[in-house]
Structures are given as structure tokens and as C-alpha cells.
Design an enzyme around this catalytic site. Structure first.
Site, mmCIF file in Angstrom:
data_model
loop_
_atom_site.group_PDB
_atom_site.id
_atom_site.type_symbol
_atom_site.label_atom_id
_atom_site.label_comp_id
_atom_site.label_asym_id
_atom_site.label_seq_id
_atom_site.Cartn_x
_atom_site.Cartn_y
_atom_site.Cartn_z
ATOM 1 N N SER A 1 -1.250 -15.563 22.766
ATOM 2 C CA SER A 1 -0.695 -16.494 21.782
ATOM 3 C C SER A 1 -1.627 -16.703 20.591
ATOM 4 C CB SER A 1 -0.417 -17.837 22.456
ATOM 5 O OG SER A 1 0.106 -18.748 21.522
ATOM 6 N N LYS B 1 3.085 -17.245 19.085
ATOM 7 C CA LYS B 1 2.265 -18.340 18.559
ATOM 8 C C LYS B 1 2.782 -19.684 19.102
ATOM 9 C CE LYS B 1 -0.532 -20.640 15.906
ATOM 10 N NZ LYS B 1 -1.918 -20.770 16.390
ATOM 11 N N GLY B 2 1.868 -20.597 19.400
ATOM 12 C CA GLY B 2 2.243 -21.886 19.956
ATOM 13 C C GLY B 2 3.338 -22.574 19.147
ATOM 14 N N ASN C 1 0.379 -24.701 26.627
ATOM 15 C CA ASN C 1 -1.004 -24.807 26.145
ATOM 16 C C ASN C 1 -1.451 -26.252 26.300
ATOM 17 O OD1 ASN C 1 -3.385 -24.924 24.757
ATOM 18 N ND2 ASN C 1 -2.519 -24.402 22.749
ATOM 19 N N CYS D 1 -4.931 -29.152 24.000
ATOM 20 C CA CYS D 1 -4.753 -29.875 22.730
ATOM 21 C C CYS D 1 -4.813 -31.375 22.985
ATOM 22 C CB CYS D 1 -3.456 -29.485 22.021
ATOM 23 S SG CYS D 1 -2.196 -28.782 23.018
ATOM 24 N N LYS E 1 -1.556 -22.683 30.666
ATOM 25 C CA LYS E 1 -2.779 -22.101 30.099
ATOM 26 C C LYS E 1 -3.886 -23.143 30.133
ATOM 27 C CE LYS E 1 -4.421 -19.477 26.135
ATOM 28 N NZ LYS E 1 -3.984 -18.761 24.919
ATOM 29 N N ASN F 1 -8.347 -20.575 27.359
ATOM 30 C CA ASN F 1 -8.279 -20.688 25.905
ATOM 31 C C ASN F 1 -9.682 -20.487 25.291
ATOM 32 O OD1 ASN F 1 -7.178 -21.469 23.311
ATOM 33 N ND2 ASN F 1 -5.579 -22.496 24.467
ATOM 34 N N THR F 2 -9.824 -20.814 24.015
ATOM 35 C CA THR F 2 -11.113 -20.650 23.322
ATOM 36 C C THR F 2 -12.090 -21.781 23.681
ATOM 37 O OG1 THR F 2 -10.211 -21.877 21.465
ATOM 38 C CG2 THR F 2 -10.100 -19.479 21.321
ATOM 39 N N GLY G 1 -6.399 -10.857 22.850
ATOM 40 C CA GLY G 1 -6.343 -11.768 21.712
ATOM 41 C C GLY G 1 -7.088 -11.226 20.515
HETATM 42 C C1 LIG Z 1 -6.511 -17.032 15.533
HETATM 43 C C2 LIG Z 1 -6.210 -17.516 16.913
HETATM 44 C C3 LIG Z 1 -5.091 -18.350 17.131
HETATM 45 C C4 LIG Z 1 -4.795 -18.821 18.410
HETATM 46 N N1 LIG Z 1 -3.692 -19.612 18.604
HETATM 47 C C5 LIG Z 1 -3.366 -20.009 19.870
HETATM 48 C C6 LIG Z 1 -2.179 -20.776 20.119
HETATM 49 O O1 LIG Z 1 -1.403 -21.090 19.207
HETATM 50 N N2 LIG Z 1 -1.923 -21.172 21.382
HETATM 51 C C7 LIG Z 1 -2.753 -20.829 22.443
HETATM 52 O O2 LIG Z 1 -2.459 -21.196 23.578
HETATM 53 N N3 LIG Z 1 -3.859 -20.085 22.241
HETATM 54 C C8 LIG Z 1 -4.180 -19.673 20.991
HETATM 55 N N4 LIG Z 1 -5.308 -18.902 20.789
HETATM 56 C C9 LIG Z 1 -6.170 -18.557 21.931
HETATM 57 C C10 LIG Z 1 -5.932 -17.122 22.415
HETATM 58 O O3 LIG Z 1 -4.596 -16.931 22.832
HETATM 59 C C11 LIG Z 1 -6.897 -16.772 23.564
HETATM 60 O O4 LIG Z 1 -6.704 -17.684 24.627
HETATM 61 C C12 LIG Z 1 -8.366 -16.804 23.159
HETATM 62 O O5 LIG Z 1 -8.556 -16.321 21.845
HETATM 63 C C13 LIG Z 1 -9.257 -16.005 24.113
HETATM 64 O O6 LIG Z 1 -8.892 -14.644 24.167
HETATM 65 P P1 LIG Z 1 -9.617 -13.493 23.264
HETATM 66 O O7 LIG Z 1 -11.094 -13.638 23.504
HETATM 67 O O8 LIG Z 1 -9.069 -12.190 23.752
HETATM 68 O O9 LIG Z 1 -9.248 -13.772 21.871
HETATM 69 C C14 LIG Z 1 -5.631 -18.442 19.495
HETATM 70 C C15 LIG Z 1 -6.743 -17.615 19.274
HETATM 71 C C16 LIG Z 1 -7.049 -17.148 18.003
HETATM 72 C C17 LIG Z 1 -8.239 -16.236 17.824
#
Ligand SMILES: Cc1cc2nc3c(=O)[nH]c(=O)nc-3n(C[C@H](O)[C@H](O)[C@H](O)COP(=O)(O)O)c2cc1C
Length: 308
Positions: free
Chosen positions: A22, A46-47, A128, A131, A167, A194-195, A267
């Protein structure tokens, strides 16, 4: 040797264990001219929120050592526009489309799901919970077990038609406990994770590198940390786990599966190469052939201890 890459996540059969994560793959359709969407096991959009959101001030992303920092501010078109304008085009593809859902209170989450329940063409919901809950002083839904149980339970009731993936936030001291809380509240699968809240500063300019001061760290830098979360959570729950954090190569995917994941999501790698997830599917097939893994599902959780 034919390789069976198919996996099953809470009753949904995926052609392979690779999904686009996402927020890193738009609503999927923007990538259709670059990527063969039919090759992906699935894509998470996207969320989606109840109303459209404009998001955070720029710059919204910056590069960091072995990763990136982002603060998009959950910009999205809103759930109604997604259903009317994006979902119809996605229905033509064989890939599993998963709707990522978020809100700033319980009612928001349920309303987004209620609207999606009337739509065709989705395989599952991904909640998600990383938040802030504005009705609880801004505490993250996913950092407090009580609040997490409440939102997952409410979403479970709203999501009558489809599996509910939750998530998890990586910002927890006890990932096993949080995974169990989500499972007991009705999660059919867990997406981990998530991040990580983080910051980047430009010393010369004396400013932060992104408009929102702080953001979320992703990419290869976080892989070892999230890998452990997946490993620990997999020991605590029965529901399938989707692992993500820094997945780029076939071995990254296999590592998450050995730690206990049933599938992975890609991601940040899409920012390097928009075809990263499609390439991963191709690479995974040849890597399984090389390592003599006829059915990828068989390696799940088969991590062996090092014996001296
Ligand atoms: C630009 C960006 C936007 C993101 N938007 C969302 C989101 O809208 N909803 C969500 O659950 N995670 C979102 N994430 C988190 C990613 O889906 C993922 O959980 C996170 O980046 C870790 O994976 P990766 O290291 O492969 O990027 C976003 C990440 C990035 C980099």
C-alpha cells in the site's frame, strides 16, 4: 521442474506470494502500462479514507542510507472515488486487489468498509492501524492493545463479505501480544509491518529533509528489524502473515517465508524500479528451481537453528 508459487491467505488463493504494498503502487492501474499486473500475486491499493485527503506538505520523501523516509500524509482520493473511478479498471486483471483502509476514529474505519462492501472486485481488506486515533488523544490504534482490539473488532463486524487483514505497527514492545490481540479480535491475516517513525536533517541548511519534520522509514534498512517481528509473531498466532519491509530480491522473500510469512509485499523497491514486484516473481521462480523448492508454501516457517 515445474515450480508451484501459489499460496493461500485466509481462503484467498494467490498465484504467487508477491504483492505490491500500500502507498507504493498507487491504485495499481497507474502502473499497468509498465507492469504486467496479471503476474503479481496481488496488489494493495493506497490507503483509503472516508473523505478525500490532500496529504502533507512537500517534500514528502527523501533518500536515507539503505532506505527512504516518507510523510505523504495519507493523501488519497477517498473511498467513493476509488470505487467509482479506480476499481472498475482493476476488475479486468487476474491479480488479487486488496483495499487498504484507515481512519481517524472507529466510525471512519467502519464506514470505509461499509462502502467497499457494496463494491465488486476486491479480494480482501487490509486495515492500517498505524495511524492516530483523534478521539483518544492521538494515540496510534496499533500501539495500544485495547484500542487495537476495538478497531479490529469493529472492522470485523463491518467486513462481512471479505477476509480482514490487519497491518500491524512495528512500534510495539510486544509484537507477539499485539499479534494475538489482532487475531482474537477477528483478523484473518496479519500484515507485518508498516514504516518506523524516523527523521532526516540537512545539517548545512539546518532544516529537516521532509516537510512534515518526521516521517516513516522504509526499505532495506528496516528488513532485519521487521524480519524479527515476523518471526516472533508467527510463533504466537495461527493466522497467515504477510511480511514486508525492504523486500527486493528473491532471497528477501524466502527469508520472510522461512521466518513464518505466507507471502511478502514489495514497497520501497518500486521507487527504484516500478517493475520490482513483477521482477521478483520471475526471480523467485528461478531461485526456487535452483534451491530445489517445488512448492514455495512448503518452506513457510521452516527456519532451522544454526548447529555448531
Ligand atoms: C511513499 C509511501 C507511502 C505509503 N503509504 C501507505 C499507506 O497508505 N498505507 C499503509 O498501510 N502503508 C503505507 N506505506 C507503508 C508500506 O506499505 C510498507 O509497509 C513500508 O514501506 C515497508 O515496506 P518497504 O520497506 O518494502 O517499503 C507507505 C510507504 C511508502 C514508502
Amino acid at each position: 521442474m515445474p515450480i508451484d508459487l501459489s499460496v493461500e491467505i485466509a481462503g484467498v488463493r494467490l498465484a504467487n506470494p508477491v504483492l505490491a504494498s500500500s502507498g507504493t503502487f498507487g491504485y495499481g492501474i497507474e502502473f499497468a502500462h509498465l507492469v504486467d499486473l496479471n503476474r503479481l500475486g496481488g496488489l494493495v491499493v493506497k490507503g483509503l479514507s472516508r473523505e478525500p485527503m490532500e496529504g502533507a506538505p512537500g517534500p514528502r520523501v527523501c533518500e536515507t542510507p539503505s532506505g527512504m523516509l516518507n510523510a505523504i500524509g495519507l493523501q488519497n482520493v477517498g473511498v467513493r472515488a476509488f470505487v467509482a473511478e479506480k476499481l472498475p479498471a482493476l476488475r479486468g486483471y487476474k491479480t488479487a486487489v486488496v483495499a487498504n483502509v484507515f481512519g481517524s476514529c472507529l466510525e471512519d474505519y467502519c464506514e470505509v468498509i461499509r462502502i467497499l462492501e457494496d463494491a465488486e472486485g476486491l479480494a480482501a481488506y487490509e486495515l492500517n492501524i498505524s495511524c492516530p486515533n483523534v478521539k483518544r488523544g492521538g494515540v496510534q490504534f496499533g500501539s495500544d492493545p485495547g484500542v487495537a482490539a476495538e478497531v479490529v473488532g469493529a472492522a470485523r463486524k463491518a467486513a462481512a463479505r471479505r477476509p480482514l487483514w490487519v497491518k500491524l505497527s512495528p512500534l510495539v514492545s510486544d509484537i507477539k501480544g499485539m499479534a494475538r490481540v489482532a487475531e482474537q479480535a477477528g483478523a484473518d491475516a496479519l500484515t507485518i509491518a508498516n514504516t518506523y517513525p524516523a527523521m532526516a536533517i540537512d545539517a548545512e541548511a539546518r532544516t529537516t529533509r521532509i516537510g512534515s519534520m518526521t516521517g516513516g522509514l522504509s526499505g532495506p534498512a528496516i528488513k532485519p528489524i521487521t524480519l524479527r517481528l515476523v518471526y516472533e509473531a508467527a510463533k504466537a498466532v495461527k493466522v497467515p502473515i504477510l511480511g514486508l519491509g525492504g523486500v527486493e530480491s528473491p532471497d528477501d522473500a524466502l527469508e520472510y517465508m522461512l521466518a513464518g510469512a505466507s507471502a511478502v509485499q514489495v514497497g520501497t523497491a518500486h521507487f527504484v524500479d516500478p517493475r520490482a514486484s513483477e521482477r521478483l516473481v520471475e526471480g523467485l521462480e528461478s531461485r526456487c528451481r535452483q534451491l530445489n523448492i517445488p512448492r514455495i508454501m512448503e518452506i513457510r516457517g521452516t527456519l532451522r537453528p544454526l548447529t555448531g
